[in-house]
Design an enzyme around this catalytic site. Structure first.
Site, PDB file in Angstrom:
ATOM      1  N   HIS A  39      -0.151   5.614   7.226  1.00  0.00           N
ATOM      2  CA  HIS A  39       0.633   5.484   6.128  1.00  0.00           C
ATOM      3  C   HIS A  39       0.858   6.959   5.654  1.00  0.00           C
ATOM      4  O   HIS A  39       0.032   8.073   5.881  1.00  0.00           O
ATOM      5  CB  HIS A  39      -0.387   4.921   4.564  1.00  0.00           C
ATOM      6  CG  HIS A  39      -1.323   3.282   5.233  1.00  0.00           C
ATOM      7  ND1 HIS A  39      -1.673   3.210   5.642  1.00  0.00           N
ATOM      8  CD2 HIS A  39      -0.334   3.290   3.922  1.00  0.00           C
ATOM      9  CE1 HIS A  39      -1.586   2.160   5.158  1.00  0.00           C
ATOM     10  NE2 HIS A  39      -1.212   1.619   4.486  1.00  0.00           N
ATOM     11  N   ASP A  74      -4.954   7.214   9.846  1.00  0.00           N
ATOM     12  CA  ASP A  74      -4.135   5.926  10.589  1.00  0.00           C
ATOM     13  C   ASP A  74      -3.155   5.786  11.199  1.00  0.00           C
ATOM     14  O   ASP A  74      -2.658   4.848  11.890  1.00  0.00           O
ATOM     15  CB  ASP A  74      -5.111   4.598   9.830  1.00  0.00           C
ATOM     16  CG  ASP A  74      -3.594   5.335   7.812  1.00  0.00           C
ATOM     17  OD1 ASP A  74      -2.562   6.099   8.168  1.00  0.00           O
ATOM     18  OD2 ASP A  74      -3.511   3.848   7.474  1.00  0.00           O
ATOM     19  N   SER A 131       0.982  -1.141   0.238  1.00  0.00           N
ATOM     20  CA  SER A 131       0.010  -0.125   0.207  1.00  0.00           C
ATOM     21  C   SER A 131       1.125   1.241   0.326  1.00  0.00           C
ATOM     22  O   SER A 131       0.379   2.670  -0.518  1.00  0.00           O
ATOM     23  CB  SER A 131      -0.490   0.004   1.272  1.00  0.00           C
ATOM     24  OG  SER A 131       0.106   0.037   2.041  1.00  0.00           O
TER      25      SER A 131
END
Length: 230
Positions: free
Chosen positions: A204, A201, A49
């Protein structure tokens, strides 16, 4: 060539046709050479990701920002986004053969974060990354390995084993190596200092975080491009 074509005009039809065909062949080869020279270099960014650009508009992700940075610094490249959210080193290995298409001339590997989240045995992660680098090496591709240091919550032995994977394999295969994807954020050991560069979060990077990461990793990618064989 102009003189040669002029002399053909003084000959018969057969000679003229031969000269014309020769000239067209030379012109076609010349144009193909220009096209090949002008084509940008393609680099594959294999990752999870962090590479894919999770949680960001497409233009703000790692790959688009890296490509823009490289072009701004004189490198005519296309960076292929081979990032898949949630991918482990095993997932990267399963994709490596069809990721490295003939136009790919170099590889960036940023994998391991999801191995850490799942507590995967470092020996398995090492074997997967080793196999990925073996495939790239067999194809004669230069590689940049970007590490992902383990947190301390699995214990010192786990951390020592996992952290050693990246420098060991970089040395084994003679690749370029960066210790950590997040190193350019320069937190200095203070997690709170990372907050302005992360999404909600806490994992990231946001757009500004990606920009800072790209600025830090960009020179290493330029070195990678410099290793590509003409």
């Amino acid at each position: 060539m102009r003189a040669a074509l002029r002399s053909c005009l003084c000959m018969g039809y057969g000679a003229l046709r031969t000269g014309r065909n020769l000239a067209l062949t030379v012109l076609a080869v010349f144009c193909l050479g220009l096209s090949a020279h002008a084509a940008p270099v393609t680099i594959a960014a294999l990752g999870d990701s962090l590479t894919e650009g999770y949680g960001l508009p497409p233009e703000d992700g790692f790959v688009p920002q890296l490509q823009a940075w490289l072009k701004a610094n004189g490198a005519d490249v296309t960076v292929m986004n081979a990032g898949v959210s949630g991918d482990t080193t095993a997932g990267g290995l399963s994709r490596i053969d069809w990721t490295l298409t003939p136009e790919v001339k170099a590889l960036i590997v940023t994998l391991g974060g999801n191995d850490l989240l799942r507590g995967i045995d470092p020996a398995a992660s090492r074997a997967n990354l080793d196999a990925i680098l073996k495939v790239a090496t067999a194809k004669g591709l230069p590689v940049l390995v970007i590490g992902m240091p383990a947190p301390g919550n699995y214990g010192p032995d786990y951390k020592a084993q996992f952290d050693a994977i990246y420098p060991d394999l970089a040395k084994k295969y003679g690749t370029l190596y960066v210790e950590s994807f997040f190193a350019p954020l320069g937190a200095g050991g203070d997690p709170a200092a990372l907050t302005p560069f992360l999404q909600a979060d806490g994992i990231h990077p946001n757009r500004d975080g990606v920009a800072k990461i790209v600025e830090g990793l960009g020179p290493q990618v330029l070195q990678l491009i410099g290793r590509i064989q003409p």
